[in-house]
Structures are given as C-alpha cells and as structure tokens.
Design a protein around this motif. Sequence first.
Motif, short mmCIF file in Angstrom:
data_model
loop_
_atom_site.label_atom_id
_atom_site.label_comp_id
_atom_site.label_asym_id
_atom_site.label_seq_id
_atom_site.Cartn_x
_atom_site.Cartn_y
_atom_site.Cartn_z
N ILE A 126 0.89 -1.18 0.00
CA ILE A 126 0.00 0.00 0.00
C ILE A 126 0.92 1.22 0.00
O ILE A 126 1.58 1.51 0.99
CB ILE A 126 -1.01 -0.03 1.17
N ASP A 127 0.97 1.91 -1.13
CA ASP A 127 1.98 2.96 -1.32
C ASP A 127 1.50 4.34 -0.88
O ASP A 127 2.30 5.27 -0.77
CB ASP A 127 2.37 3.03 -2.81
N ARG A 142 13.49 8.78 5.97
CA ARG A 142 13.55 8.97 7.42
C ARG A 142 13.45 10.46 7.77
O ARG A 142 12.75 10.85 8.69
CB ARG A 142 14.85 8.38 7.99
N ASP A 143 14.17 11.29 6.97
CA ASP A 143 14.14 12.74 7.24
C ASP A 143 12.72 13.28 7.15
O ASP A 143 12.30 14.10 7.98
CB ASP A 143 15.03 13.48 6.24
N LYS A 144 11.98 12.83 6.16
CA LYS A 144 10.61 13.34 5.98
C LYS A 144 9.72 12.94 7.16
O LYS A 144 8.89 13.71 7.63
CB LYS A 144 10.00 12.78 4.69
N ILE A 145 9.91 11.74 7.64
CA ILE A 145 9.07 11.28 8.75
C ILE A 145 9.49 11.98 10.05
O ILE A 145 8.65 12.40 10.85
CB ILE A 145 9.14 9.74 8.86
N ASP A 161 1.69 10.17 6.63
CA ASP A 161 0.37 9.53 6.80
C ASP A 161 0.50 8.02 6.93
O ASP A 161 -0.18 7.38 7.74
CB ASP A 161 -0.54 9.83 5.60
N LEU A 162 1.38 7.44 6.12
CA LEU A 162 1.56 5.98 6.21
C LEU A 162 2.22 5.62 7.54
O LEU A 162 1.82 4.66 8.21
CB LEU A 162 2.42 5.48 5.04
N ALA A 163 3.23 6.40 7.93
CA ALA A 163 3.92 6.12 9.20
C ALA A 163 2.94 6.21 10.37
O ALA A 163 3.02 5.44 11.34
CB ALA A 163 5.08 7.10 9.39
N ALA A 164 1.98 7.15 10.26
CA ALA A 164 1.03 7.36 11.37
C ALA A 164 0.16 6.14 11.62
O ALA A 164 -0.41 6.00 12.71
CB ALA A 164 0.16 8.59 11.09
N LEU A 165 0.05 5.24 10.64
CA LEU A 165 -0.73 4.01 10.87
C LEU A 165 -0.19 3.24 12.07
O LEU A 165 -0.93 2.56 12.79
CB LEU A 165 -0.68 3.09 9.63
N THR A 166 1.12 3.36 12.30
CA THR A 166 1.73 2.58 13.40
C THR A 166 1.46 3.20 14.77
O THR A 166 1.82 2.62 15.78
CB THR A 166 3.26 2.43 13.20
N LEU A 167 0.85 4.39 14.78
CA LEU A 167 0.47 4.97 16.08
C LEU A 167 -0.71 4.20 16.68
O LEU A 167 -0.85 4.12 17.89
CB LEU A 167 0.08 6.44 15.91
N TYR A 168 -1.56 3.66 15.80
CA TYR A 168 -2.81 3.03 16.27
C TYR A 168 -2.87 1.53 15.99
O TYR A 168 -3.79 0.86 16.45
CB TYR A 168 -4.01 3.72 15.60
#
Length: 326
Positions: free
Chosen positions: A119-120, A209-212, A171-178
């Motif tokens: 899922i890109d 990594r820098d963007k996140i 937005d994709l990284a934020a999936l791992t918050l929940y």
Amino acid sequence: MALDRFGRDIHYLRISLTDRCNLRCVYCMPEDMTFRPRPELMQDDELQLLVQLFIQLGFHKFRLTGGEPTVRSDIVEIVRRIAHTPGVRSFSMTTNGLLLKKLAQPLAEAGLQRVNISIDTLDPVKFKRLTRWGEVEEVWDGIVAAEAAGLTPIKLNAVVVRGYNEDDLPDLAALTLYHNWQMRFIEMMPFGDVANFQQSQIVTAQEMRDKIEAAFGALIPVEGGKLDGEARLYRLPEGLGDLGFISSVTEPFCASCTRARLTADGKLRMCLLREYEVDLLTPLRAGATLDDLKALILKAVYHKPWGHGLAHNVVPLNRVMSEIGG
Ligand code: SAM
C-alpha cells in the motif's frame, strides 16, 4: 544445508506463482506488459516437487509472490499443499491485498501464516495514479480481513516514488500509532525497460527517514537499529507498531542475504538484481532425476552472486520486477 561460496546459508525461497497482476504499478512493470502463456508456468505438481527438493537441501522459509499470487485461480490449494509439506517452518505471502477480503480466511485455514500487503499511499487519487487503476479502499478491506483472519503480524510495503507518493510518508507512518503493524518503506530498484524511470525517481531511505522525522520528531531505533530481514526498524515516539526502511540501493544488506527466488517459469534466480538464473523447469519436464535437479539447485546456490552491481551501473535487463517477485 545449502551454502554459497561465501559461506552464506541459503534457506529462504521466494516463489513467484505467476507473472500476471491485477494492477500495473508504475515502478513495477510497463503498462503494455505481455504475460507468459500459462503452460510455460510451473504447474501445481511441479511446484510441489520443487518445494520438496528445496526442503531436502535445507530450505525452510517460503514466501509466495508474483505478479500477484492471489490471481492464480487455485491459490488456496497451492497454499494448502505447501503448508502441509513437512519441513516448512515459515510460510508467508506478498500481495497487493485486492482479493484478500474474500481470500484471507480461506488462506489462513489452508495454512498460510502471514502476509505482507503493498500500500503505497492512503490517497485514492494518488493510489490510482501509482497503480494505474487500483482502488485503495479494496486494499484497506484486505488488510482488515487479513488481520481478522490471524495472518499476523501484518507488514505493509510502500515503494516510494518521487513525484507520486513521497509526501505521503507521514500519513503511512502514522498508521503505526494506532496499529501494531510494521510499515515498511522501500527504495525503488531498477529493472529492464523501467530502469530509467526507477533511477530518476528514487527516494533514498535517508530522505524517507528525514521526511518522517520532520513530521514526528526523532525516530527511535528498534533493538539498536538491527535488521529484520531486509528492513531496518525504527518506531515513532508513542508508536505501537514499527517502521521499516528497506535500502537495497543505497545501503545494501547483501552480506546477510539468505534468499533465492524461483520465477513463475521455473528459473532459480540467486540475486534479485543480477541476471544469473538456472533453469529448473525445463530439465524437470525433460525427465531429469531428483538427484540431477538437486545438483542444479546446489550449483546455483554455490554461485550466488555476492551482491548487486548498481554502484557500477549494472542493472538487470532480462526481467522486470513483476516477473521475478519482490
Ligand atoms: N503483487 C504483489 C504485491 O503487490 O505485493 C507481489 C509482487 S510485488 C513485485 C512484490 C513487492 O515488490 C511489492 O511490495 C512491490 O511494491 C515491490 N516492488 C515492485 N517493484 C519494485 C521496485 N522497482 N523496487 C522496489 N520494490 C518493488
């Protein structure tokens, strides 16, 4: 045990079930891709026999891929056969998830252990542009179905392509918050006719990594930044799941590679990014003995290339990614 000439223990086989796919991702294949006639692909019995031979040689970790493995009409039966082959310890699949809403439960019941789902982006318009015709909602339904079926831990793959989805990383990284998922960001690799596009639009793992970090603050290395397979793991502060960065181009991990790949047309490919392959299906169909086939596999393993040659501008031209499987 199958050792290569550098002493690496090769025990992980990724099997492509088909070169066909129900998407046409821009980073994976040309839009006008032509596919192999079905009789040229490994049939179920041939596949099962080869899996048994690999197990006899010490392989115990298997992953199904493609193309898109779920478009093979007998996918549940293939999974059942491999899952029930003595000696298979780890058994997973890489899929775009489009068909998982209906297949996740039958696949889990047939013995599949885990899935990696591509899922890109979460943006429906960008998803369609990247995949040339996909609906991201269907992937999301597939992820939910896979988790409900117990195909866990869920790992998600995003190939990052400049001009397409590099702004979607937070937005994709934020999936791992929940969710206790592993969200993996992949550097785009160059193959065949698509290589020019892939090389000009690559986003490096460092830039990812820098963007996140710009959005969430410093990432926390998991277990001192250890590799999980090919992914270097981090966490967001407060994150439930992990972030993985797969830097095949800029920080390759060839020294720890334990993989071989079997293409849908029965060629054993010993490095994703090298053209070197050994044909197993033609000798099998010509009546080679099991010992002959095992000798071919061991010879291919022994000659596994040390690593790719991208630093010296050596790009594999004989296949694109969808014909090999990731
Ligand atoms: N159809 C399935 C899927 O979408 O996951 C399985 C096959 S696909 C070739 C396997 C993985 O390779 C996917 O995660 C995909 O995003 C990744 N991939 C495809 N082309 C790539 C490229 N040029 N560089 C890096 N990864 C790529």
